[in-house]
Design a protein around this motif. Structure first.
Motif, mmCIF file in Angstrom:
data_model
loop_
_atom_site.group_PDB
_atom_site.id
_atom_site.type_symbol
_atom_site.label_atom_id
_atom_site.label_comp_id
_atom_site.label_asym_id
_atom_site.label_seq_id
_atom_site.Cartn_x
_atom_site.Cartn_y
_atom_site.Cartn_z
ATOM 1 N N MET A 171 38.334 -6.396 33.730
ATOM 2 C CA MET A 171 38.918 -7.672 33.314
ATOM 3 C C MET A 171 38.020 -8.851 33.626
ATOM 4 O O MET A 171 38.205 -9.944 33.077
ATOM 5 C CB MET A 171 40.270 -7.891 34.001
ATOM 6 N N VAL A 172 37.061 -8.654 34.535
ATOM 7 C CA VAL A 172 36.107 -9.719 34.787
ATOM 8 C C VAL A 172 34.735 -9.336 34.257
ATOM 9 O O VAL A 172 33.708 -9.634 34.859
ATOM 10 C CB VAL A 172 36.062 -10.129 36.275
ATOM 11 N N GLN A 173 34.770 -8.650 33.129
ATOM 12 C CA GLN A 173 33.571 -8.371 32.335
ATOM 13 C C GLN A 173 32.547 -7.464 32.987
ATOM 14 O O GLN A 173 31.355 -7.600 32.752
ATOM 15 C CB GLN A 173 32.867 -9.677 31.891
ATOM 16 N N GLU A 203 31.626 -10.700 26.401
ATOM 17 C CA GLU A 203 32.738 -11.103 25.534
ATOM 18 C C GLU A 203 32.542 -12.547 25.156
ATOM 19 O O GLU A 203 31.601 -13.183 25.592
ATOM 20 C CB GLU A 203 34.051 -10.959 26.284
ATOM 21 N N GLU A 204 33.489 -13.079 24.432
ATOM 22 C CA GLU A 204 33.371 -14.476 24.032
ATOM 23 C C GLU A 204 33.843 -15.405 25.138
ATOM 24 O O GLU A 204 34.299 -16.502 24.888
ATOM 25 C CB GLU A 204 34.231 -14.718 22.782
ATOM 26 N N VAL A 205 33.777 -14.927 26.382
ATOM 27 C CA VAL A 205 34.289 -15.764 27.477
ATOM 28 C C VAL A 205 33.134 -16.527 28.092
ATOM 29 O O VAL A 205 32.149 -15.935 28.493
ATOM 30 C CB VAL A 205 34.951 -14.886 28.564
ATOM 31 N N PRO A 206 33.232 -17.814 28.177
ATOM 32 C CA PRO A 206 32.143 -18.600 28.770
ATOM 33 C C PRO A 206 31.925 -18.226 30.222
ATOM 34 O O PRO A 206 32.879 -17.982 30.944
ATOM 35 C CB PRO A 206 32.627 -20.044 28.672
ATOM 36 N N VAL A 207 30.670 -18.173 30.635
ATOM 37 C CA VAL A 207 30.373 -17.885 32.028
ATOM 38 C C VAL A 207 30.783 -19.073 32.865
ATOM 39 O O VAL A 207 30.503 -20.219 32.534
ATOM 40 C CB VAL A 207 28.855 -17.634 32.202
ATOM 41 N N GLY A 208 31.442 -18.841 33.959
ATOM 42 C CA GLY A 208 31.930 -19.948 34.767
ATOM 43 C C GLY A 208 30.794 -20.629 35.494
ATOM 44 O O GLY A 208 29.783 -20.019 35.821
#
Lengths: 210, 132
Positions: A171-173, A203-208
């Protein structure tokens, strides 16, 4: 933000203490034991039971990670080594009140000794990087003694933990494999889980940012 | 100082929860909400790539003349969007609490399928108590 080992331990301790609803450890161990025994009766094949425990753990892990992130407010780990530290000192501490020992291994070129501690090698973040968790105590297996058939059949009693790790990290890539390499219930000297990074999931999730 | 609305957007950009508080926001159809949430998801992804200083997590606050939106992006890709008046100072802590309630009431329910619309009384009740 370089968080030291002590700080992680303190965070883990605070999270554990902050939880208002805890469960009786014996009830927990009994419930899990009943679950495993039932699975054995249903499937009659220890390899299949291992798989089912891993699947259940996966489902738990995908949900548990949200609770962990919501309560700990920790940001993204800088590298896989930090992941191992956080999992051991904050994760396990806040949910099970145990702190497994963590030993890191960089991406191996050949079969490397699992007890080799890592130095800051550049491979600490690449696929193949591992960490090994060694459990001094296992709340799931408090009163358990495995029968002959289970020993021969290759049952990993606490395999749900491997699934939880796999689900939570996915879930955290991070795609990882987590598996037991030894278990005191099987007569080994220690209970150890090895977690290996397969790859980071883009994924299409921006890196924090940190 | 007021909170007007809350959206929860899954990692694919779909709206899984939407709630308005008070009369601040105009009432839209659920389709319109879905489109707006998807648009916001796209904008948020774009802003994360516009950062001049390397990696970034995308816009935190989008403010207009009469209200602002605070966005909490979790490490798992879920976005919590809070619409508040301009002077609301507690938006970030509120969003963190919403995340905790989400972790409890939604994720821990074994019958809830992740990434699907949230239909949970427990979540509704607790959000109402927090933001109502």
């Amino acid at each position: 933000m370089a968080t030291t080992s002590k700080q992680y331990k303190a965070i883990g301790e605070d999270l554990w203490k902050g939880r208002t609803e805890k469960i009786n450890a014996e009830l927990f161990a009994l419930t899990y034991g009943a679950l495993v025994v039932q699975l054995i009766q249903d499937y009659e094949d220890y390899a299949e039971v291992n798989k089912q425990l891993d699947k259940m753990g996966y489902n738990i892990g995908t949900r548990l990670i949200e609770d962990f992130l919501a309560r700990s407010s920790l940001g993204r780990c800088a590298d896989f080594r930090e992941v191992g530290e956080v999992v051991a000192k904050v994760g396990f501490k806040s949910f099970l009140n145990i702190t497994p020992n963590v030993v890191h291994g960089a991406a191996p070129t050949a079969a490397s000794s699992p007890t080799r501690t890592s130095m800051p090698l550049p491979q600490a973040n690449s696929p193949g990087a591992t960490f090994t968790l060694t459990f001094e105590e296992n709340p799931l297996a408090e009163f358990v003694e495995l029968p002959e058939e289970a020993l021969d059949g290759g049952l990993w009693f606490s395999n749900v933990l491997c699934g939880v790790l796999r689900g939570a990290l996915e879930m955290v890539q991070m795609q990882v494999t987590a598996s037991f390499i030894s278990d005191v219930l099987r007569g080994d000297e220690a209970t150890e889980i090895r977690v290996t990074l397969v790859k980071y999931l883009e994924e299409e999730v921006p890196v924090g940012d940190d | 100082m007021a909170i007007f609305g809350l959206w929860v957007i899954n990692k694919a950009g779909g709206l899984v929860y939407e709630r308005s508080f008070g009369d601040g926001l105009p009432h839209l159809t659920s389709n319109e909400y879905l489109v707006l949430a998807g648009t916001l998801h796209g904008i948020h992804a774009i802003t994360s790539r516009l950062s001049p200083t390397g990696s970034s997590s995308g816009a935190h606050v989008i403010s207009g003349e009469t209200f602002k939106m605070n966005i909490l992006l979790t490490a798992t890709g879920t976005k919590f969007v809070l619409m508040t008046s301009l002077v609301e100072p507690t938006a970030d802590t509120v969003l963190q609490k919403v995340y905790e309630i989400y972790a409890d009431a939604v994720m821990k329910n074994p019958f809830h399928t992740p990434e699907m619309p949230i239909r949970s009384e427990g979540f509704d009740t607790r959000i109402g108590q927090l933001l109502g």
